[in-house]
Design an enzyme around this catalytic site. Structure first.
Site, short mmCIF file in Angstrom:
data_model
loop_
_atom_site.label_atom_id
_atom_site.label_comp_id
_atom_site.label_asym_id
_atom_site.label_seq_id
_atom_site.Cartn_x
_atom_site.Cartn_y
_atom_site.Cartn_z
CG ASP A 67 -0.26 -0.08 2.56
OD1 ASP A 67 0.98 -0.20 2.59
OD2 ASP A 67 -0.96 -0.02 3.59
CG ASN A 136 -9.07 1.07 11.29
OD1 ASN A 136 -8.03 0.44 11.11
ND2 ASN A 136 -9.53 1.93 10.41
CG HIS A 138 -6.13 -0.14 8.30
ND1 HIS A 138 -6.06 1.24 8.32
CD2 HIS A 138 -4.89 -0.57 8.64
CE1 HIS A 138 -4.83 1.60 8.63
NE2 HIS A 138 -4.11 0.54 8.85
CD GLU A 143 -8.47 3.18 6.78
OE1 GLU A 143 -8.53 2.42 7.76
OE2 GLU A 143 -7.74 4.18 6.75
C1 GLP Z 1 -0.78 1.66 8.26
C2 GLP Z 1 -0.62 0.95 6.90
C3 GLP Z 1 -0.71 -0.56 7.03
C4 GLP Z 1 -0.05 -0.98 8.31
C5 GLP Z 1 -0.93 -0.52 9.45
C6 GLP Z 1 -0.29 -0.73 10.82
O1 GLP Z 1 -1.60 2.77 8.13
N1 GLP Z 1 -1.55 1.38 5.92
O2 GLP Z 1 -0.14 -1.18 5.91
O3 GLP Z 1 0.07 -2.38 8.33
O4 GLP Z 1 -1.33 0.83 9.29
O5 GLP Z 1 0.76 0.14 11.03
P1 GLP Z 1 1.82 -0.02 12.20
O6 GLP Z 1 2.62 -1.24 11.90
O7 GLP Z 1 2.66 1.24 12.14
O8 GLP Z 1 1.04 -0.14 13.47
#
Ligand code: GLP
Length: 240
Positions: A67, A136, A138, A143
């Site tokens: 992403d 949340n 995702h 989302e």
């Molecule tokens: C982000 C990304 C995701 C990621 C998630 C968790 O916004 N879009 O690909 O896996 O949220 O992030 P983190 O590992 O910093 O908690």
């Protein structure tokens, strides 16, 4: 979905890297995908160590990023592409055969979305999808409310993501959308590895792994994947 509780972040990272290395041995020509964010840093470093010491061979494998923030490219610090480049692609002594990093700064984002679908269609389906999880639930930028089916998407950021995103950037960024592999593409992966660490992820991990399968918690769909693993540390597993 099976879950593997590790004593700490380091063990979580090592177990995940070893699992991906094993998949590479079984499927050296496959398509591999890792997330951005804080969670996968240790995993990516362990994985690079395995490749650079000759314990995993990526020379015939392909790589696609999961992403990206719309508006940012791999040149922008804090972006998923920047993380992919710095920590993975530039750190590897040998390259993947084919690589696609999503360019969130592309002038035509619809064309960029199609390019992601095209790459996955050409070199996929995914052999391994490594994922993080948002607070949340995702996956990528899928989302709450995202469809469980279909390919790459451009999706408005949720209020939860907007609240958290400041941690990735060294200056204020006004970002409204993410571009992401679709849940359909993730569900087609032969193996899915969901990573989570820290107490702040315990509540959403319980909802994703044990709660109702619902688009309101996108990661809950992984309960229906035939070969999905959640590798997590003890803190993230607190409510399981
Ligand atoms: C982000 C990304 C995701 C990621 C998630 C968790 O916004 N879009 O690909 O896996 O949220 O992030 P983190 O590992 O910093 O908690």
């Amino acid at each position: 979905m099976k879950w593997i509780v590790c004593k700490d972040y380091q063990e979580m990272s090592r177990r995940a890297a070893e699992m991906v290395a094993q998949c590479l041995r079984e499927d050296p020509n496959g398509l591999y995908s890792f997330p951005g964010g804080d969670t996968p840093l240790g995993f990516v470093r362990e994985f690079v160590g395995l490749v650079n010491s000759g314990k995993a061979d990526i020379r015939r494998a392909s790589y696609v990023s999961l992403d990206e923030w719309v508006g940012l490219s791999s040149q922008d610090s804090g972006s998923c592409g920047y993380f992919n480049r710095q920590e993975l692609l530039d750190a590897l002594r040998v390259p993947f055969a084919h690589v696609h990093l999503i360019d969130g700064a592309a002038e035509d984002i619809e064309k960029e979305r199609q390019a992601l679908d095209t790459f996955i269609h050409q070199y996929g389906p995914l052999t391994v999808s490594v994922l993080g999880i948002g607070l949340n639930g995702h996956l990528g930028f899928n989302e709450e409310g995202s469809s469980f089916e279909g390919g790459a998407q451009v999706i408005p950021l949720s209020s939860t993501t907007k609240k958290v995103m400041g941690k990735y950037f060294d200056r204020e960024r006004i970002l409204t959308h993410g571009i992401t592999q679709g849940i359909g593409q993730i569900m087609e992966a032969k193996t899915v590895i969901l990573l989570a660490n820290g107490e702040h992820k315990a509540d959403i991990i319980r909802r994703a792994l044990k709660g109702e399968v619902t688009p309101l918690v996108p990661a809950s769909i992984l309960q229906r994947h035939p070969n999905a693993y959640c590798i997590l540390d003890e803190a993230a597993a607190l409510e399981l």
